[in-house]
Design a protein around this motif. Structure first.
Motif, mmCIF file in Angstrom:
data_model
loop_
_atom_site.group_PDB
_atom_site.id
_atom_site.type_symbol
_atom_site.label_atom_id
_atom_site.label_comp_id
_atom_site.label_asym_id
_atom_site.label_seq_id
_atom_site.Cartn_x
_atom_site.Cartn_y
_atom_site.Cartn_z
ATOM 1 N N TYR A 152 93.471 57.373 -92.523
ATOM 2 C CA TYR A 152 92.404 57.573 -91.543
ATOM 3 C C TYR A 152 91.609 56.284 -91.381
ATOM 4 C CZ TYR A 152 92.874 62.675 -91.719
ATOM 5 O OH TYR A 152 93.336 63.950 -91.615
ATOM 6 N N SER A 183 88.058 54.994 -88.576
ATOM 7 C CA SER A 183 87.101 55.529 -87.608
ATOM 8 C C SER A 183 87.072 54.676 -86.351
ATOM 9 C CB SER A 183 85.696 55.549 -88.230
ATOM 10 O OG SER A 183 85.206 54.221 -88.362
ATOM 11 N N PRO A 184 86.537 55.218 -85.261
ATOM 12 C CA PRO A 184 86.378 54.410 -84.049
ATOM 13 C C PRO A 184 85.530 53.159 -84.307
ATOM 14 C CG PRO A 184 86.089 56.723 -83.527
ATOM 15 C CD PRO A 184 86.163 56.621 -85.035
ATOM 16 N N LYS A 230 95.456 58.363 -88.417
ATOM 17 C CA LYS A 230 94.597 59.402 -87.846
ATOM 18 C C LYS A 230 93.192 58.809 -87.653
ATOM 19 C CE LYS A 230 97.153 63.149 -90.026
ATOM 20 N NZ LYS A 230 97.742 63.732 -88.850
ATOM 21 N N ILE A 231 92.502 59.311 -86.649
ATOM 22 C CA ILE A 231 91.157 58.821 -86.357
ATOM 23 C C ILE A 231 90.135 59.848 -86.838
ATOM 24 C CG2 ILE A 231 89.571 57.980 -84.586
ATOM 25 C CD1 ILE A 231 92.201 56.324 -84.911
ATOM 26 N N GLU A 281 86.583 61.531 -87.028
ATOM 27 C CA GLU A 281 85.530 61.702 -86.023
ATOM 28 C C GLU A 281 84.169 61.345 -86.606
ATOM 29 O OE1 GLU A 281 85.564 65.334 -83.720
ATOM 30 O OE2 GLU A 281 87.626 65.692 -84.364
ATOM 31 N N LYS A 304 81.036 62.697 -86.025
ATOM 32 C CA LYS A 304 80.301 63.806 -85.422
ATOM 33 C C LYS A 304 78.798 63.652 -85.665
ATOM 34 C CE LYS A 304 84.135 66.880 -86.482
ATOM 35 N NZ LYS A 304 84.545 67.966 -87.362
ATOM 36 N N SER A 331 82.304 59.953 -92.306
ATOM 37 C CA SER A 331 83.503 60.249 -91.507
ATOM 38 C C SER A 331 84.686 60.512 -92.436
ATOM 39 C CB SER A 331 83.829 59.084 -90.567
ATOM 40 O OG SER A 331 82.852 58.959 -89.570
ATOM 41 N N ASP A 370 84.041 63.919 -94.017
ATOM 42 C CA ASP A 370 84.284 64.970 -93.022
ATOM 43 C C ASP A 370 85.785 65.187 -92.791
ATOM 44 O OD1 ASP A 370 82.884 66.820 -91.204
ATOM 45 O OD2 ASP A 370 83.872 65.669 -89.612
ATOM 46 N N SER A 371 86.576 64.128 -92.943
ATOM 47 C CA SER A 371 88.029 64.225 -92.792
ATOM 48 C C SER A 371 88.725 64.611 -94.088
ATOM 49 C CB SER A 371 88.595 62.890 -92.295
ATOM 50 O OG SER A 371 88.082 62.583 -91.030
#
Length: 147
Positions: free
Chosen positions: A39, A41-42, A73-74, A76, A78, A102, A105-106
Motif C-alpha cells: 500500500y 497513499s495519494p 494498492k492505494i 485512502e 479518509k 492511512s 485504516d488499511s
C-alpha cells in the motif's frame, strides 16, 4: 502481510536510487507475490511524482506512477485519518500522521520507510528497507531452506 510504503521508498524505486533501490525494489515487487499486499497513499504518490518529475519530464513521471499503481494498492485518506492525526499530540509532522493513519485504516502490518524516527509514535512495526528485507525476505528464505 500488508506493507505500507512511504514516499521515500517509492521515490527510490521510481528513480532507481542506489544503494536503496537494491532493497526497495524487492519490497515493492512483493506486490505480485502471494501473501503480500503493498500500500501507499495519494500523498506519497504526489511526493514521489514531484521527485521523479525533477529527474525526468512530467510525462515520464506519470507513466512510472501509472505502472506502479497497477501493482500496489492505494490507501485512502479518509476524514477520520485527518481527525486522528490532528488529535494525536505525539505526531510532529502532519504528513507522517496522515500516512500512518492511512496505513492503520488499511490494516497494514508495518510501514517501510527510510525515516523510521518520523514514526516514533507508531503502534505498528516501522522498518527501513534493508531491515525489512533481512527480517521478512532473507529470514523467511533461510527458514524455508532449513526444512
Amino acid at each position: 502481510m500488508k506493507i505500507f510504503a512511504d514516499a521515500n521508498v517509492i521515490v527510490s524505486v521510481l528513480n532507481k536510487e542506489y544503494p536503496l533501490f537494491t532493497y526497495s525494489s524487492r519490497i515493492i515487487s512483493l506486490a505480485s507475490s502471494t501473501g503480500f499486499e503493498i500500500y501507499s497513499s495519494p500523498i506519497c504518490l504526489a511526493i514521489a511524482f514531484y521527485f521523479v518529475e525533477k529527474k525526468c519530464r512530467a510525462e515520464k513521471a506519470k507513466q512510472k506512477i501509472d505502472i506502479l499503481c497497477r501493482h500496489i494498492k492505494i490507501a485512502e485518506a479518509k476524514e477520520n485519518v485527518v481527525s486522528l492525526t490532528l488529535k494525536n499530540k505525539t505526531i510532529l509532522d502532519f504528513e507522517d500522521g496522515l500516512e500512518y493513519y492511512s496505513a492503520i485504516d488499511s490494516k497494514c502490518d508495518c510501514i517501510v520507510t527510510e525515516n523510521t524516527e518520523d514514526f516514533h509514535f507508531s503502534k505498528i512495526e516501522v522498518l527501513k528497507c534493508e531491515a525489512f528485507f533481512e527480517k521478512y525476505m532473507v529470514g523467511k528464505r533461510r527458514n524455508h531452506e532449513k526444512r
